[in-house]
Design a protein around this motif. Sequence first.
Motif, PDB file in Angstrom:
ATOM      1  N   ALA A  38     -14.241 -14.024  16.459  1.00 41.74           N
ATOM      2  CA  ALA A  38     -15.022 -12.865  16.906  1.00 41.74           C
ATOM      3  C   ALA A  38     -14.217 -11.578  16.732  1.00 41.74           C
ATOM      4  O   ALA A  38     -14.768 -10.531  16.365  1.00 41.74           O
ATOM      5  CB  ALA A  38     -15.445 -13.037  18.360  1.00 41.74           C
ATOM      6  N   ALA A  42     -15.294  -8.343  14.536  1.00 41.41           N
ATOM      7  CA  ALA A  42     -15.449  -7.010  15.133  1.00 41.41           C
ATOM      8  C   ALA A  42     -14.344  -6.045  14.725  1.00 41.41           C
ATOM      9  O   ALA A  42     -14.543  -4.831  14.731  1.00 41.41           O
ATOM     10  CB  ALA A  42     -15.489  -7.133  16.660  1.00 41.41           C
ATOM     11  N   VAL A  49     -16.672  -7.582  23.276  1.00 44.17           N
ATOM     12  CA  VAL A  49     -16.574  -8.640  22.270  1.00 44.17           C
ATOM     13  C   VAL A  49     -16.325  -9.985  22.946  1.00 44.17           C
ATOM     14  O   VAL A  49     -16.963 -10.990  22.617  1.00 44.17           O
ATOM     15  CB  VAL A  49     -15.467  -8.321  21.246  1.00 44.17           C
ATOM     16  CG1 VAL A  49     -15.229  -9.517  20.318  1.00 44.17           C
ATOM     17  CG2 VAL A  49     -15.835  -7.089  20.431  1.00 44.17           C
ATOM     18  N   THR A  86     -23.951  -0.900  23.153  1.00 39.88           N
ATOM     19  CA  THR A  86     -23.139  -1.907  22.476  1.00 39.88           C
ATOM     20  C   THR A  86     -23.987  -3.053  21.908  1.00 39.88           C
ATOM     21  O   THR A  86     -23.449  -4.089  21.518  1.00 39.88           O
ATOM     22  CB  THR A  86     -22.101  -2.495  23.453  1.00 39.88           C
ATOM     23  OG1 THR A  86     -22.803  -3.083  24.576  1.00 39.88           O
ATOM     24  CG2 THR A  86     -21.153  -1.429  23.960  1.00 39.88           C
ATOM     25  N   VAL A  89     -22.898  -4.418  18.441  1.00 45.37           N
ATOM     26  CA  VAL A  89     -21.633  -5.164  18.480  1.00 45.37           C
ATOM     27  C   VAL A  89     -21.865  -6.565  19.036  1.00 45.37           C
ATOM     28  O   VAL A  89     -21.406  -7.570  18.480  1.00 45.37           O
ATOM     29  CB  VAL A  89     -20.589  -4.417  19.331  1.00 45.37           C
ATOM     30  CG1 VAL A  89     -19.314  -5.246  19.468  1.00 45.37           C
ATOM     31  CG2 VAL A  89     -20.274  -3.056  18.738  1.00 45.37           C
ATOM     32  N   GLN A  92     -23.743  -8.849  16.596  1.00 43.21           N
ATOM     33  CA  GLN A  92     -22.925  -9.357  15.494  1.00 43.21           C
ATOM     34  C   GLN A  92     -22.161 -10.603  15.917  1.00 43.21           C
ATOM     35  O   GLN A  92     -22.041 -11.563  15.144  1.00 43.21           O
ATOM     36  CB  GLN A  92     -21.959  -8.273  15.015  1.00 43.21           C
ATOM     37  CG  GLN A  92     -22.632  -7.155  14.248  1.00 43.21           C
ATOM     38  CD  GLN A  92     -21.667  -6.066  13.833  1.00 43.21           C
ATOM     39  OE1 GLN A  92     -20.509  -6.054  14.231  1.00 43.21           O
ATOM     40  NE2 GLN A  92     -22.143  -5.139  13.022  1.00 43.21           N
ATOM     41  N   VAL A  93     -21.663 -10.611  17.130  1.00 48.60           N
ATOM     42  CA  VAL A  93     -20.955 -11.798  17.631  1.00 48.60           C
ATOM     43  C   VAL A  93     -21.943 -12.943  17.822  1.00 48.60           C
ATOM     44  O   VAL A  93     -21.637 -14.103  17.515  1.00 48.60           O
ATOM     45  CB  VAL A  93     -20.214 -11.481  18.943  1.00 48.60           C
ATOM     46  CG1 VAL A  93     -19.534 -12.727  19.499  1.00 48.60           C
ATOM     47  CG2 VAL A  93     -19.182 -10.380  18.718  1.00 48.60           C
TER      48      VAL A  93
END
Length: 203
Positions: A38, A42, A49, A86, A89, A92-93
């Motif tokens: 991760a 990122a 995250v 966020t 972000v 994406q994880v």
Amino acid sequence: MALPAFFSAAPGIVLRDPLAELLGAAEGGLIEYGYADAVRLAGHSCPTVAGAYLMARAALRALYPDAVPERGSVVVTMSMAEEEGTTGVIAQVFTLLTGAAGNNGFHGIGGHHARHGLLRYGSNDLSCIAGFCRSDTGDTVYVSMDLSSVSPAPQMRMLMGRALAADATDAERAAFASVWQDRVRKLLLQHAEDARVIKVVRR
């Protein structure tokens, strides 16, 4: 590549990806992910995250309590718009672990293994960050996180101000980085299984 030692101590997750198996990328389609993956995605390590990683891990374990979670078979619906806060972000994880992608995702092979359209935005469900739904059974869980019990060190703001200053010394930057990552470490190592911090619910 020198990463903080606690990254490797953070809980991992093994997933089965049928597409990886089909294409010979991983024997049996089994892929193990850890927090460092991760971070590589990122480009940084922070509570957001780390929290996203733990939420996705918890959701997948809840959806597949008696089996290896299947990557590419979960629809993820984010509560907020892609560009809000966020959300991007975190999404994406979520994509990293679930394989769920937006309209730019893989379109599949022979009508199988498509990933595009499995990541969606804007459900406006303010009670959670996202919903995770198994495409085969419809089983759905909703995830959120509460980091109030994993508070930053009292000197965090002061150290950040110094680290961002044009005349910051290497020692000042290192002091800030150490305190910053210590909060991430606590989240990953002390609260990964803490239901008050990483919340997974069914309705």
